[in-house]
Write an enzyme that holds these catalytic residues in place. Structure first.
Site, PDB file in Angstrom:
ATOM      1  N   LYS A   1     -15.439  -1.057   1.891  1.00  0.00           N
ATOM      2  CA  LYS A   1     -15.024  -1.604   0.999  1.00  0.00           C
ATOM      3  C   LYS A   1     -15.811  -2.297   0.045  1.00  0.00           C
ATOM      4  CE  LYS A   1     -10.919  -3.158   3.529  1.00  0.00           C
ATOM      5  NZ  LYS A   1     -10.251  -4.028   4.473  1.00  0.00           N
TER       6      LYS A   1
ATOM      7  N   GLU B   1       0.713  -1.078  -0.135  1.00  0.00           N
ATOM      8  CA  GLU B   1      -0.018   0.001  -0.075  1.00  0.00           C
ATOM      9  C   GLU B   1       0.837   1.194  -0.171  1.00  0.00           C
ATOM     10  OE1 GLU B   1      -2.577  -0.435   3.117  1.00  0.00           O
ATOM     11  OE2 GLU B   1      -3.550  -2.402   2.234  1.00  0.00           O
TER      12      GLU B   1
END
Length: 426
Positions: A340, A204
């Site tokens: 999400k 990430e």
């Protein structure tokens, strides 16, 4: 505005693993394109991401089955439907799948189509995606939660907690918040370099150095905030994702899984004490998955103990699912939900979860996954729903920057109407 053609293909995500991309073409020739993210640490109740399992191809991670499901099963059903009928289209796909976890067609197949339909419809109406999804009352720019140190399943560092994030809450705008975050990120790089630690970045975009442990990670971030010229606890707060389901077993939070001999084994009560100790010692105002997804009692106690002074975000606990969120609301577990899109697998169900959360006073954090693409849809969803917070990685890697850059464009477009999120959720 009718759908004329739907085409899915296999592309690669930011980790070099296959994922699904879908094009939805309308009769007018207008096209919407979306690609689907995937996670490394996944909640056991998430919608199913369909993988081929053929070890001869991409180590079993191919998504040709999901692609075929779009091209051969979903497309014939949806062709001719109005692209403006988002709920109707999403529910038609859910009925076609017929399972709670989307295990027949795959959440990655359904989501790709769902998001591409929304993009095509927005283009048809000549509206930005955030405006199409959210209507006229979209104005809140999200506070970025930037994952600058990785631990747990996202790194090889001996730290159980998965993410250490900075939250530039003192910024007057998203643009300035992003700048503050970038400056702290670069300051942290120097802090780590000066100690002879690795500055390689993880999935990430955050650093995954071989730190001594949790407190070392937090102290390094505080040093970086100060080095960048900001005040910890005022300009910049810290958030953590403990991802504690990853090291919870038989009622024990077993830190030795990631921290080796130095790690402790904690009961639920001791885990709560430890988290309280950390928020008393450091400027932490958000903790995600502080308790395991199956430890509802622990979640309730944690919320009672520190929920009045810390955002407690349920990710694995709620998996963007209204059924689990309703249970949490009823039991008094957490006070925030991570959103999400691929955990639930359609735009409509994502919006349902956000609406339920806001209605019951829970904050929402719109989130990426560790396996991402250049698709920046979640930036638009964050603004469309006035979420006020977004979690989309660190300040490196184009797959993360794509979302931040889209938010810069949206803020510019909103002009004076834009409100930086933290003022709304404080």
């Amino acid at each position: 505005m009718k759908i004329e053609k739907i085409v899915a293909r296999e592309i690669l995500d930011s980790r070099g693993n296959p994922t699904v991309e879908v094009d939805v073409v309308l009769e007018s020739g207008i096209m919407g394109r979306a690609s689907v993210p995937s996670g490394a640490s996944t909640g056991e109740h998430e919608a199913l991401e369909l993988r081929d399992g053929d070890k001869q191809r991409y180590g079993g991670k191919g998504v040709q089955k999901a692609v075929d499901n779009v091209n051969k099963i979903i497309a014939p059903k949806l062709i001719g439907m109005s692209s403006l009928n988002q709920r109707g289209i999403d529910y038609a796909m859910l009925a076609l799948d017929g399972t709670k976890t989307k295990s027949n067609l795959g959440a990655n197949a359904i989501l790709g189509v769902s998001l591409a339909v929304a993009k095509a419809a927005a283009s048809y109406l000549d509206l930005p995606l955030y405006r199409y999804i959210g209507g006229t009352n979209t104005y809140v720019m999200p506070v970025p939660m930037m994952n600058i140190i990785n631990g747990g399943s996202h790194s090889d560092a001996p730290i159980a907690f998965q993410e250490f994030m900075i939250r530039p809450v003192g910024a007057p705008s998203f643009r300035e918040g992003l700048r503050m975050g970038a400056e702290v990120f670069h300051a942290l790089k120097k802090v780590l370099k000066d100690r002879g630690l690795s500055t390689a970045v993880g999935d990430e975009g955050g650093f995954a150095p071989n730190l001594e442990g949790t407190e070392d990670a937090l102290n390094s971030i505080i040093a970086a905030i100060k080095a960048a010229g900001y005040e910890p606890g005022k300009d910049v707060m810290i958030g953590m994702d403990c991802a504690s389901s990853e090291f919870y077993h038989d009622g024990i939070y077993d830190y030795t899984k990631f921290e080796g001999a130095k790690g402790k084994k904690r009961t639920a009560e001791e885990q709560i004490d430890y988290l309280e100790e950390l928020i008393n010692k450091f400027p932490i105002d958000s903790i995600e998955d502080g308790m395991s997804e199956n430890d509802w009692e622990g979640w309730k106690k944690l919320t009672e103990r520190i929920g009045d002074r810390c955002q407690l975000v349920g990710d694995d606990l709620f998996v963007t699912n209204v059924d689990f969120l309703a249970m949490g609301i009823e039991k008094g577990c957490a006070n925030s939900i991570l959103i999400k899109v691929n955990q639930i697998g359609s735009l409509t169900e994502t919006l349902n979860a956000i609406e339920m959360a806001h209605r019951h006073g829970y904050t929402t954090v719109t989130s990426h996954r560790s396996g991402e693409t250049e698709d920046a849809t979640i930036a638009d969803i964050a603004v469309a729903t006035n979420s006020g917070q977004i979690k989309t990685g660190s300040l490196s890697r184009s797959d993360r920057m794509a979302k931040y850059n889209q938010l810069l464009r949206i803020e510019e477009e909103l002009g004076d109407l834009a409100v930086y999120g933290y003022k709304r959720i404080k």
